[in-house]
Scaffold this motif. Sequence first.
Motif, PDB file in Angstrom:
ATOM      1  N   LEU A  25      57.471  43.230  72.983  1.00 48.34           N
ATOM      2  CA  LEU A  25      57.779  44.585  72.429  1.00 48.34           C
ATOM      3  C   LEU A  25      59.395  46.281  72.084  1.00 48.34           C
ATOM      4  N   GLU A  26      59.814  45.896  73.634  1.00 44.33           N
ATOM      5  CA  GLU A  26      61.179  46.869  73.162  1.00 44.33           C
ATOM      6  C   GLU A  26      61.598  45.895  71.847  1.00 44.33           C
ATOM      7  N   ARG A  27      61.283  44.603  71.158  1.00 44.15           N
ATOM      8  CA  ARG A  27      62.294  44.991  70.005  1.00 44.15           C
ATOM      9  C   ARG A  27      61.472  45.339  68.482  1.00 44.15           C
ATOM     10  N   TYR A  28      60.226  44.680  68.961  1.00 49.23           N
ATOM     11  CA  TYR A  28      58.817  45.104  67.530  1.00 49.23           C
ATOM     12  C   TYR A  28      57.643  46.319  68.091  1.00 49.23           C
ATOM     13  N   GLY A  29      57.789  46.884  68.983  1.00 50.79           N
ATOM     14  CA  GLY A  29      56.327  47.807  69.295  1.00 50.79           C
ATOM     15  C   GLY A  29      55.741  47.002  68.990  1.00 50.79           C
ATOM     16  N   THR A  30      54.591  47.774  68.831  1.00 51.54           N
ATOM     17  CA  THR A  30      53.500  47.319  68.298  1.00 51.54           C
ATOM     18  C   THR A  30      53.195  46.151  67.480  1.00 51.54           C
ATOM     19  N   LEU A  31      53.991  45.736  66.799  1.00 50.36           N
ATOM     20  CA  LEU A  31      54.626  45.027  65.475  1.00 50.36           C
ATOM     21  C   LEU A  31      54.194  43.094  66.330  1.00 50.36           C
ATOM     22  N   THR A  32      54.642  43.294  67.210  1.00 46.90           N
ATOM     23  CA  THR A  32      54.940  42.323  68.366  1.00 46.90           C
ATOM     24  C   THR A  32      53.404  41.523  67.894  1.00 46.90           C
ATOM     25  N   ILE A  33      52.674  42.040  67.868  1.00 45.80           N
ATOM     26  CA  ILE A  33      50.641  41.289  67.844  1.00 45.80           C
ATOM     27  C   ILE A  33      51.274  40.234  66.207  1.00 45.80           C
ATOM     28  N   HIS A  34      51.941  40.501  65.284  1.00 46.54           N
ATOM     29  CA  HIS A  34      51.784  39.893  64.188  1.00 46.54           C
ATOM     30  C   HIS A  34      53.419  38.511  64.427  1.00 46.54           C
ATOM     31  N   LEU A  35      54.139  38.648  65.669  1.00 48.27           N
ATOM     32  CA  LEU A  35      54.464  37.749  66.413  1.00 48.27           C
ATOM     33  C   LEU A  35      54.278  36.882  66.842  1.00 48.27           C
ATOM     34  N   LEU A  36      53.295  36.740  67.481  1.00 49.75           N
ATOM     35  CA  LEU A  36      52.219  36.252  68.908  1.00 49.75           C
ATOM     36  C   LEU A  36      51.469  35.250  67.929  1.00 49.75           C
ATOM     37  N   ALA A  37      50.958  36.435  66.618  1.00 50.83           N
ATOM     38  CA  ALA A  37      50.046  35.494  65.555  1.00 50.83           C
ATOM     39  C   ALA A  37      50.870  34.563  64.954  1.00 50.83           C
ATOM     40  N   MET A  38      52.110  35.364  65.075  1.00 44.35           N
ATOM     41  CA  MET A  38      52.968  33.595  64.059  1.00 44.35           C
ATOM     42  C   MET A  38      52.996  32.311  65.406  1.00 44.35           C
ATOM     43  N   ILE A  39      53.115  32.728  66.198  1.00 44.06           N
ATOM     44  CA  ILE A  39      53.089  31.279  67.318  1.00 44.06           C
ATOM     45  C   ILE A  39      51.854  31.302  67.409  1.00 44.06           C
ATOM     46  N   ALA A  40      51.149  32.054  67.057  1.00 43.13           N
ATOM     47  CA  ALA A  40      49.817  31.293  67.426  1.00 43.13           C
ATOM     48  C   ALA A  40      49.275  30.217  66.091  1.00 43.13           C
ATOM     49  N   ALA A  41      49.795  30.454  65.071  1.00 46.16           N
ATOM     50  CA  ALA A  41      49.103  29.351  64.065  1.00 46.16           C
ATOM     51  C   ALA A  41      50.801  28.710  63.897  1.00 46.16           C
ATOM     52  N   ASP A  42      51.708  28.660  64.056  1.00 48.40           N
ATOM     53  CA  ASP A  42      52.854  28.048  64.751  1.00 48.40           C
ATOM     54  C   ASP A  42      53.580  28.145  66.181  1.00 48.40           C
ATOM     55  N   PRO A  43      52.967  26.670  67.099  1.00 47.58           N
ATOM     56  CA  PRO A  43      54.089  27.039  68.054  1.00 47.58           C
ATOM     57  C   PRO A  43      55.299  26.861  68.019  1.00 47.58           C
ATOM     58  N   THR A  44      55.789  25.166  67.179  1.00 47.29           N
ATOM     59  CA  THR A  44      57.031  25.825  67.919  1.00 47.29           C
ATOM     60  C   THR A  44      58.160  26.822  67.256  1.00 47.29           C
ATOM     61  N   LEU A  45      57.487  27.964  66.561  1.00 47.17           N
ATOM     62  CA  LEU A  45      58.137  29.282  66.709  1.00 47.17           C
ATOM     63  C   LEU A  45      58.413  29.798  67.984  1.00 47.17           C
ATOM     64  N   ALA A  46      57.593  29.001  69.387  1.00 49.20           N
ATOM     65  CA  ALA A  46      57.739  29.741  70.933  1.00 49.20           C
ATOM     66  C   ALA A  46      59.035  29.298  70.727  1.00 49.20           C
ATOM     67  N   THR A  47      59.122  28.209  70.619  1.00 52.94           N
ATOM     68  CA  THR A  47      60.645  27.964  70.931  1.00 52.94           C
ATOM     69  C   THR A  47      62.179  28.580  70.755  1.00 52.94           C
ATOM     70  N   PRO A  48      62.526  29.143  72.094  1.00 52.30           N
ATOM     71  CA  PRO A  48      63.923  29.937  72.446  1.00 52.30           C
ATOM     72  C   PRO A  48      65.135  29.019  71.854  1.00 52.30           C
ATOM     73  N   LEU A  49      65.763  29.688  71.010  1.00 50.06           N
ATOM     74  CA  LEU A  49      66.978  29.590  70.150  1.00 50.06           C
ATOM     75  C   LEU A  49      67.755  28.828  71.011  1.00 50.06           C
ATOM     76  N   SER A  50      68.787  27.178  70.486  1.00 47.27           N
ATOM     77  CA  SER A  50      69.747  26.767  71.155  1.00 47.27           C
ATOM     78  C   SER A  50      71.231  27.905  71.404  1.00 47.27           C
ATOM     79  N   GLY A  51      70.839  27.876  72.738  1.00 46.97           N
ATOM     80  CA  GLY A  51      72.394  28.680  72.687  1.00 46.97           C
ATOM     81  C   GLY A  51      72.109  30.531  72.558  1.00 46.97           C
TER      82      GLY A  51
END
Length: 626
Positions: free
Chosen positions: A487-513
């Motif tokens: 929310l602090e980086r995308y505001g209400t566009l957050t829903i689109h990132l959450l939708a991407m994660i719902a479609a592809d759960p590997t996108l919830a992976t934290p970045l290495s490092g």
Amino acid sequence: MAVSRGATESSATPSAGVTCPGANVGGVRDPSVSRYAAGRLSPIRRVSDLRRLRDEQFDVLVIGGGVTGAGAALDAASRGLSVALVEARDLAAGTSSRSSKLIHGGLRYLEQLELHLVHEALNERGLLSTRIAPHLVRPVPILVPLTTGNAFARIGHRLYYGLGVAAYDAFAGVFGHGRGMPLHRHLSRAGARRVFPSLRADAIAGAIRYYDGQVDDARLVVNLARTAASLGAAVVTSARVVGFIREAREVVGVRVKDLEAPDRAEFEVRARTVVAATGVWSDDMSQMLSDVGVRPGMRVRASKGVHLVVPRSAITGEAGLILRTPTSVLFVIPWGGHWIIGTTDTDWQLDRAHPAASARDIRYLLDQVNTVLARPLTTDDIEGVYAGLRPLLSGEADSTSKLSREHAVVEPMLGLLLVAGGKYTTYRVMASDVIDRAARRLGGAVRPSRTEELPLLGADGYAAAWRDRLDTARRHGVTAGVVEHLLERYGTLTIHLLAMIAADPTLATPLSGAPEYLAAEVAYAALAEGALHLDDVLTRRTRISIETPHRGSETARHTAAVMGAALGWNKAVIDREVEHYLARVEAERQSQKMPDDLTADAARLGIPDVRGFAADRGVGLLKVDL
Ligand SMILES: Cc1cc2nc3c(=O)[nH]c(=O)nc-3n(C[C@H](O)[C@H](O)[C@H](O)COP(=O)(O)OP(=O)(O)OC[C@H]3O[C@@H](n4cnc5c(N)ncnc54)[C@H](O)[C@@H]3O)c2cc1C
């Protein structure tokens, strides 16, 4: 990584029939397409916008995708004009990603009695934090430490700064479009040390706490450009203006080189008005007209400002600090899990694309901040270092900190407007000034600026989204921390990132490092935020390059793999992007060991810009529905 892509085509070859959702028809957005979809800076959108550059004549063509240019493009597009924005490198690649990240009136300008500048900036601060970008601009508490001395000096000091800060709050409240910030408070010595335990007890007699706004400067610029795109603007990065097209004594367009297709010929873009918002490159614009003996009307000088980033654990405090230095002021500002310490203020005449911080700059900043810290910082504490160049309108004073902070709009030749100077906080004022001038030139009934009323993408409904963040986290099966971060980086566009994660759960992976960032943010940067290179993601869409001791080198390969999946990079492109990034980090580290500007610049220049060697990358027609 399951971000899928379909057919590919070369970014260098805009193919017939590729239309992008939201493509502009005659200057206004296709109403059948949502504002969000139209504001998506996807790879396909770049292809379609490149074609528009070749085919259309625009009312306004803006050169420079910093905060001023992106703001000008938005101002013009929101008045219903047809607009193109071209940026040589990445959005915010110049000064606009390298600031102190404060949206502020400037206590220093109050002291210099430049009241109109303070008033203007506080007005903008109120608008940005309450209406235009509440998701990106939030209050940050800052202490003004009061120095020790005899009782007379202590009282005088407290009165002086107390009146100043009270005037600052009053200005904001009465004239400043709603403060958007809490009021200031006086603190005793013990009170100041409770808020900021790392302050040396013998160095302060107390403090005053006031509030200003803090912003992720690079993200706000991307947000401005996307909002302009959502209203029909063509936005193309890696597009360098190499000359003007002139008819008689009038500028009627520009010649552009697509840096993603270095083997391709330059092409012409036609416009009724060209606006150059090129910051410290402004003099280059005038030089492109030197053959016809045009006087630029203004000169822009560069002053280098260096910042250090140290981990939050290196200093214990719940507020920032503003300290007086021999030439200017120094800020110590909390930044997520870090502190930003800056800045220097020295004349710079070397490479403007990659200004280098030297060992002397770093020593100066450490010496200044250590005057008030109980545990002195050393170079071992430093995670990141960045340098930026202030675009200052040339004045008669020798010291750069005395050059004018005001902006100017000039028309060195019919059809060409230059806008420069000012500061990040007042980008909207600069933008509306230059587009007012463009509108006068265009004639007809161009409506006045309406950006004061226009929330950026992601701002609408932000307060409710923040209130409901725990529900959102539960519904999407992620932690509250993840939703707050998004929310602090995308505001209400957050829903689109959450939708991407719902479609592809590997996108919830934290970045290495850099585990505070998710793979989804990388994919989103490539698919919707116009990121074309690894550097764009590690330096500006995220701030990993300054927030980690490894400066992104341990994150580079993972990030490149996610970008590669989104953009259809082959192994050779991934390897090249990673190698370039690692070499850049190494060159910066070397430059920061050099004793002065000349040697630091030479060390940094060993690695050229990533733009220009990307001819063979593919562009995916992505199946991911954002
Ligand atoms: C160290 C430092 C700290 C600062 N802190 C603050 C602060 O806390 N708050 C504040 O309000 N202000 C601050 N400022 C000032 C503020 O950052 C700048 O005034 C502002 O970012 C300038 O934006 P701009 O768009 O005019 O220039 P830039 O961001 O530099 O944008 C110009 C763009 O033009 C592009 N360009 C150049 N030539 C061409 C070409 N031929 N073709 C296409 N594109 C081209 C460049 O690539 C660049 O992206 C700070 C500045 C510095 C240096």
